[in-house]
Design a protein around this motif. Structure first.
Motif, short mmCIF file in Angstrom:
data_model
loop_
_atom_site.label_atom_id
_atom_site.label_comp_id
_atom_site.label_asym_id
_atom_site.label_seq_id
_atom_site.Cartn_x
_atom_site.Cartn_y
_atom_site.Cartn_z
N LEU A 76 0.99 -1.32 -0.14
CA LEU A 76 0.20 0.14 -0.10
C LEU A 76 0.83 1.41 0.11
CD1 LEU A 76 -3.55 0.77 0.42
CD2 LEU A 76 -2.35 1.09 3.05
N ILE A 77 0.52 2.49 -0.58
CA ILE A 77 1.61 3.15 -0.57
C ILE A 77 0.21 3.94 -0.27
CG2 ILE A 77 1.80 5.21 -1.49
CD1 ILE A 77 3.40 3.49 -3.78
N ILE A 78 0.58 5.01 0.81
CA ILE A 78 -0.76 6.92 1.31
C ILE A 78 0.10 7.52 0.60
CG2 ILE A 78 -1.61 7.69 2.57
CD1 ILE A 78 -1.36 5.57 4.29
N THR A 79 -0.41 8.44 -0.56
CA THR A 79 0.38 10.21 -0.90
C THR A 79 -0.84 11.16 -0.88
OG1 THR A 79 1.37 10.43 -2.72
CG2 THR A 79 -0.08 9.22 -3.22
N ILE A 80 -0.14 11.30 -2.08
CA ILE A 80 -0.89 13.43 -2.53
C ILE A 80 -0.31 14.29 -3.09
CG2 ILE A 80 0.11 14.41 -0.39
CD1 ILE A 80 -3.08 16.40 0.46
N GLY A 81 -0.98 15.09 -4.05
CA GLY A 81 -0.32 15.63 -5.18
C GLY A 81 -0.18 14.93 -6.20
N ARG A 82 0.46 15.40 -7.66
CA ARG A 82 0.66 15.26 -9.15
C ARG A 82 1.96 14.96 -8.79
NH1 ARG A 82 0.13 17.36 -13.72
NH2 ARG A 82 -1.93 19.02 -13.27
N ARG A 83 2.80 15.62 -8.31
CA ARG A 83 4.06 15.01 -8.81
C ARG A 83 4.63 13.25 -7.62
NH1 ARG A 83 3.59 19.70 -8.53
NH2 ARG A 83 3.57 21.24 -10.22
N PRO A 84 3.90 13.45 -6.70
CA PRO A 84 4.33 12.18 -6.29
C PRO A 84 2.90 10.80 -6.46
CG PRO A 84 3.99 13.87 -3.93
CD PRO A 84 3.05 14.30 -5.86
N SER A 85 2.29 11.27 -6.72
CA SER A 85 1.50 9.95 -6.87
C SER A 85 1.59 9.80 -9.00
CB SER A 85 -0.40 10.72 -7.00
OG SER A 85 -0.58 11.65 -8.46
N MET A 86 2.19 10.42 -9.23
CA MET A 86 2.59 9.95 -10.65
C MET A 86 3.94 8.98 -10.47
SD MET A 86 3.35 13.12 -13.01
CE MET A 86 4.64 12.86 -13.82
N ALA A 87 4.51 8.66 -9.20
CA ALA A 87 5.79 8.21 -8.85
C ALA A 87 4.99 6.94 -8.23
CB ALA A 87 6.70 8.40 -7.79
N ALA A 88 3.36 7.02 -7.63
CA ALA A 88 2.86 6.22 -6.85
C ALA A 88 2.83 4.99 -7.79
CB ALA A 88 1.81 6.27 -6.13
N MET A 89 1.80 5.18 -8.75
CA MET A 89 1.96 4.56 -10.17
C MET A 89 2.81 4.43 -10.95
SD MET A 89 -1.28 4.96 -11.04
CE MET A 89 -3.10 5.68 -10.48
N TRP A 90 3.69 4.59 -10.92
CA TRP A 90 5.17 3.35 -11.80
C TRP A 90 5.91 2.96 -10.65
CZ3 TRP A 90 9.93 2.91 -9.88
CH2 TRP A 90 10.72 2.25 -10.08
N VAL A 91 5.81 2.65 -9.26
CA VAL A 91 5.62 1.66 -8.80
C VAL A 91 4.13 0.77 -8.05
CG1 VAL A 91 5.27 1.32 -6.22
CG2 VAL A 91 6.85 2.84 -6.61
N ARG A 92 3.49 1.00 -8.64
CA ARG A 92 2.24 -0.20 -8.79
C ARG A 92 2.45 -0.49 -10.60
NH1 ARG A 92 -3.22 0.10 -11.69
NH2 ARG A 92 -4.54 -1.23 -10.47
N LYS A 93 2.69 -0.10 -11.46
CA LYS A 93 3.78 -0.30 -12.36
C LYS A 93 4.41 -1.54 -11.93
CE LYS A 93 3.85 0.55 -17.37
NZ LYS A 93 4.80 1.22 -18.35
N GLN A 94 5.81 -1.19 -11.61
CA GLN A 94 6.51 -1.95 -11.30
C GLN A 94 6.25 -3.19 -10.70
OE1 GLN A 94 8.87 -0.93 -13.31
NE2 GLN A 94 8.18 0.66 -13.44
N SER A 95 5.31 -3.50 -9.68
CA SER A 95 4.73 -4.38 -8.93
C SER A 95 4.34 -5.64 -9.45
CB SER A 95 4.18 -4.01 -7.83
OG SER A 95 2.74 -3.33 -7.99
N GLY A 96 3.64 -5.08 -10.94
CA GLY A 96 2.75 -5.50 -11.46
C GLY A 96 1.01 -5.78 -11.02
N GLY A 97 0.69 -4.35 -11.02
CA GLY A 97 -0.70 -4.17 -10.52
C GLY A 97 -0.47 -4.54 -9.58
N ARG A 98 -0.07 -4.94 -8.46
CA ARG A 98 0.11 -5.48 -7.04
C ARG A 98 0.10 -4.56 -5.68
NH1 ARG A 98 1.94 -6.42 -2.46
NH2 ARG A 98 3.96 -6.44 -3.30
N THR A 99 1.10 -3.00 -5.50
CA THR A 99 0.92 -2.48 -5.13
C THR A 99 -0.55 -1.33 -5.41
OG1 THR A 99 3.10 -2.26 -5.27
CG2 THR A 99 1.82 0.02 -4.00
N GLN A 100 -1.71 -0.57 -4.00
CA GLN A 100 -2.71 -0.59 -3.98
C GLN A 100 -2.53 0.88 -3.68
OE1 GLN A 100 -6.70 -2.63 -3.60
NE2 GLN A 100 -5.10 -2.84 -0.96
#
Length: 369
Positions: A76-100
């Motif tokens: 799980l990632i908890i975040t806020i804002g455009r720039r951090p959430s772009m990075a969160a989406m990158w992490v989600r992609k690397q995890s194969g979509g497992r990271t929420q």
């Protein structure tokens, strides 16, 4: 969707350099009562104010300054804002979509890819199973810091005539105007209201130079004035929160309005004028039809489908209406428009954090969700 793991869930807080944003993420994490790791990310210089195109990417980050984002990937990632959430989406992609991902605020794109979006009343988001609508921001005020500052400033403030009125000044934000002319109007109204007492003005990081100069010129010799400076130990903001009798806050600043309201202090909101013109008015009218305020939305129908199509195509984004927050504070008796008699103060705000915590625990499939 929920994730069930045999170990304690791995949680990341993906934070930026915006202290107010970070505090809201931290509040939720502490409310969960679960272990977490902090990852701080910083944008490249050109994206400090410039807005990168939203996508799952780290290209906008200064990787030398940012914390490394590497496996093992979080649950799980908890975040806020455009720039951090772009990075969160990158992490989600690397995890194969497992990271929420749990996002505070409005998503610029990819609404359906967030496990949970926590949207307060100023954001015009559609009704969705993965959207949790709250009335007010989760911002808190550091009451220990306020009390400490009030003690340290007690001698300097004790000789000022009462009532002591604090004017807290923010800065321009779309679609509102905050220029030198608006600043002159604000100064004149504040002086009129504070007659017989003391007016103490403090600007902020977002206050532009022309506004500062205009306020200084109008208030010279008539008010105490603090001009914001990064790292300046003489900033009276926290001391005023603890010592002032009443407050005037410019309507652009969610954080300052909420801090005064959380303390239960009398609050008057100076609403900024909207930018006029055919295009802004047409755009606002379209948004009002596609994404009406929370509580008045109806799921399904032609307008929802049109809104989803335009959002998915990148032709419109979910808007923000700060006047909705003003209205809610006024309806609860916590604020008035500048010029009306100040409210009594002493009222408390509802705590919506337990709703947020329960929804996140449900995502993690925890027993006490």
């Amino acid at each position: 969707m929920s994730v069930s793991v045999s170990r304690a869930p791995r949680i990341w807080l993906l934070l930026s350099d915006k202290l107010g944003d970070n505090a809201q993420v931290q509040l939720i994490a502490d409310g969960l009562g679960l272990p977490y790791e902090v990852r701080r990310v910083y944008p490249l210089e050109r994206y400090v104010y410039g807005k990168p195109r939203f996508r799952a990417s780290l290209d906008h980050l200064d990787l030398r300054r940012s914390d490394p984002l590497q496996p093992p990937w979080p649950d799980l990632i908890i975040t806020i804002g455009r720039r951090p959430s772009m990075a969160a989406m990158w992490v989600r992609k690397q995890s194969g979509g497992r990271t929420q991902i749990v996002l505070l605020g409005r998503p610029k794109r990819m609404l359906d890819q967030y496990a949970l979006v926590i949207a307060t009343s100023q954001y015009r988001l559609p009704e969705r199973p993965n959207v949790l609508h709250l009335e007010l921001p989760l911002m808190r005020v550091d009451e220990e810091a306020v009390d400490d500052a009030a003690r340290r400033w007690a001698e300097r403030l004790s000789g000022l005539g009462r009532p002591l009125t604090a004017l807290l000044v923010g800065g321009p934000t779309k679609p509102f105007i905050f220029d030198a002319a608006v600043a002159r109007s604000l100064a004149r109204q504040a002086l009129s209201i504070s007659a017989g007492g003391t007016l103490y003005v403090t600007t902020s990081r977002r206050t532009p130079e022309p506004v500062v100069i205009s306020l200084q010129n109008e208030l010279a010799g008539k008010a105490h004035f603090y001009r914001w400076g990064d790292g300046d130990a003489e900033n009276p903001y926290w001391a005023l929160l603890g010592s002032a009798d009443r407050f005037i806050v410019t309507g652009d600043s969610i954080s300052m309005m909420m801090e005064v309201a959380r303390l239960g202090k009398p609050l008057a909101i100076f609403s900024l004028p909207r930018r006029k013109g055919l295009l802004p008015e047409l755009r606002q009218g379209l948004v009002d039809r596609l994404y009406p305020p929370a509580g008045t939305r109806v799921r399904g129908g032609v307008l929802q489908k049109l809104g989803d199509f335009l959002y998915g195509a990148g032709l419109v984004g979910y808007s923000r209406d700060l006047t909705t927050l003003h209205r809610i504070l006024m309806e609860k008796g916590l604020a008035v428009p500048l010029g009306a008699p100040f409210p009594q103060g002493g009222r408390s705000l509802p705590d919506e954090l337990p709703r947020v915590v329960a929804r996140i625990k449900a995502l993690l499939d925890l027993e006490d969700a």
